[in-house]
Design a protein around this motif. Sequence first.
Motif, PDB file in Angstrom:
ATOM      1  N   UNK A 181       0.825  -1.212   0.000  1.00 40.77           N
ATOM      2  CA  UNK A 181       0.000   0.000   0.000  1.00 40.77           C
ATOM      3  C   UNK A 181       0.856   1.258   0.000  1.00 40.77           C
ATOM      4  N   UNK A 182       2.031   1.184   0.612  1.00 37.28           N
ATOM      5  CA  UNK A 182       2.927   2.344   0.666  1.00 37.28           C
ATOM      6  C   UNK A 182       3.632   2.592  -0.662  1.00 37.28           C
ATOM      7  N   UNK A 183       3.516   1.639  -1.556  1.00 39.84           N
ATOM      8  CA  UNK A 183       4.197   1.732  -2.845  1.00 39.84           C
ATOM      9  C   UNK A 183       3.220   1.742  -3.994  1.00 39.84           C
ATOM     10  N   UNK A 184       3.419   0.821  -4.907  1.00 36.98           N
ATOM     11  CA  UNK A 184       2.632   0.774  -6.142  1.00 36.98           C
ATOM     12  C   UNK A 184       1.519  -0.266  -6.083  1.00 36.98           C
ATOM     13  N   UNK A 185       1.290  -0.847  -4.903  1.00 33.97           N
ATOM     14  CA  UNK A 185       0.252  -1.854  -4.761  1.00 33.97           C
ATOM     15  C   UNK A 185       0.751  -3.231  -5.142  1.00 33.97           C
ATOM     16  N   UNK A 186      -0.173  -4.183  -5.173  1.00 34.33           N
ATOM     17  CA  UNK A 186       0.200  -5.532  -5.544  1.00 34.33           C
ATOM     18  C   UNK A 186      -0.835  -6.548  -5.134  1.00 34.33           C
ATOM     19  N   UNK A 187      -0.461  -7.797  -5.255  1.00 36.15           N
ATOM     20  CA  UNK A 187      -1.365  -8.910  -4.990  1.00 36.15           C
ATOM     21  C   UNK A 187      -0.690  -9.864  -4.017  1.00 36.15           C
ATOM     22  N   UNK A 188      -1.460 -10.315  -3.010  1.00 38.05           N
ATOM     23  CA  UNK A 188      -0.969 -11.301  -2.047  1.00 38.05           C
ATOM     24  C   UNK A 188      -1.887 -12.517  -2.122  1.00 38.05           C
ATOM     25  N   UNK A 189      -1.299 -13.680  -2.314  1.00 43.62           N
ATOM     26  CA  UNK A 189      -2.038 -14.939  -2.277  1.00 43.62           C
ATOM     27  C   UNK A 189      -1.445 -15.796  -1.172  1.00 43.62           C
ATOM     28  N   UNK A 190      -2.298 -16.428  -0.389  1.00 46.18           N
ATOM     29  CA  UNK A 190      -1.818 -17.297   0.690  1.00 46.18           C
ATOM     30  C   UNK A 190      -2.273 -18.724   0.418  1.00 46.18           C
ATOM     31  N   UNK A 191      -1.316 -19.606   0.153  1.00 49.41           N
ATOM     32  CA  UNK A 191      -1.616 -21.005  -0.147  1.00 49.41           C
ATOM     33  C   UNK A 191      -1.571 -21.885   1.106  1.00 49.41           C
ATOM     34  N   UNK A 192      -1.266 -21.289   2.270  1.00 47.49           N
ATOM     35  CA  UNK A 192      -1.208 -22.047   3.517  1.00 47.49           C
ATOM     36  C   UNK A 192      -2.457 -21.775   4.356  1.00 47.49           C
ATOM     37  N   UNK A 193      -2.706 -20.512   4.678  1.00 43.47           N
ATOM     38  CA  UNK A 193      -3.866 -20.088   5.465  1.00 43.47           C
ATOM     39  C   UNK A 193      -4.716 -19.176   4.590  1.00 43.47           C
ATOM     40  N   UNK A 194      -5.567 -19.767   3.797  1.00 43.06           N
ATOM     41  CA  UNK A 194      -6.368 -19.025   2.805  1.00 43.06           C
ATOM     42  C   UNK A 194      -7.270 -17.973   3.436  1.00 43.06           C
ATOM     43  N   UNK A 195      -7.585 -18.117   4.707  1.00 47.54           N
ATOM     44  CA  UNK A 195      -8.473 -17.167   5.395  1.00 47.54           C
ATOM     45  C   UNK A 195      -7.702 -16.113   6.179  1.00 47.54           C
ATOM     46  N   UNK A 196      -6.409 -15.994   6.016  1.00 50.58           N
ATOM     47  CA  UNK A 196      -5.577 -15.123   6.835  1.00 50.58           C
ATOM     48  C   UNK A 196      -5.601 -13.667   6.342  1.00 50.58           C
ATOM     49  N   UNK A 197      -6.749 -13.134   6.097  1.00 50.53           N
ATOM     50  CA  UNK A 197      -6.833 -11.757   5.626  1.00 50.53           C
ATOM     51  C   UNK A 197      -7.738 -10.899   6.504  1.00 50.53           C
ATOM     52  N   UNK A 198      -8.078 -11.375   7.699  1.00 50.81           N
ATOM     53  CA  UNK A 198      -8.943 -10.615   8.600  1.00 50.81           C
ATOM     54  C   UNK A 198      -8.357  -9.273   9.002  1.00 50.81           C
ATOM     55  N   UNK A 199      -7.057  -9.149   8.985  1.00 48.38           N
ATOM     56  CA  UNK A 199      -6.387  -7.906   9.359  1.00 48.38           C
ATOM     57  C   UNK A 199      -6.688  -6.769   8.382  1.00 48.38           C
ATOM     58  N   UNK A 200      -7.119  -7.100   7.167  1.00 50.98           N
ATOM     59  CA  UNK A 200      -7.382  -6.063   6.165  1.00 50.98           C
ATOM     60  C   UNK A 200      -8.456  -5.079   6.629  1.00 50.98           C
TER      61      UNK A 200
END
Length: 176
Positions: A77-96
């Motif tokens: 977010x501090x830069x040009x953005x991007x994509x994060x994929x999690x293949x271990x804990x697919x639900x690990x995005x609650x912090x968003x």
Amino acid sequence: YLAAGVMTDGEVTVKGCDVSHLSSLVDVFERFGAEVILGDGTVKAKRGKDIHPITVTASPYPDFPTDLQPIIAPLLASGAGGIITDRVWCERFGYLDQLHRFGIRSKRVGATAIVEPSRIVPAMTEAPDLRGGMACLLTALMAKGESIVYSPETILRGYEDLEKKLASLGASVRIL
């Protein structure tokens, strides 16, 4: 701590580490546009001049660790953005949800989060878990002004002498 330096336009050196275990993190930083220098048991990182959008995939070792993917979201977010994929804990995005309070724009699609370049603003938020809490704290360090991250004990259980170490890097942090 390396991510804190890159996010805040600082420079951080970590000593006493096995740099052979950091290849996936170094790769992410370099693709992002950070300058990384590896030494004998040390790694130094700082933000580079040319920042790029990147894709990060968290997978089992030796790939990028799922424990660090929450830390990468504010970096993107501090830069040009991007994509994060999690293949271990697919639900690990609650912090968003907590990072949205700081102005971080993101969208979740299954096991992937799309993080947009964002203007970071001060916020009051809650540490949702250990790594998500650290992501909130690092985002607060980027915001101009005072932010509050509630439930610091959630973060402190995973980071020894956190207040002292961040202060040594020039951060103004009070843990109550």
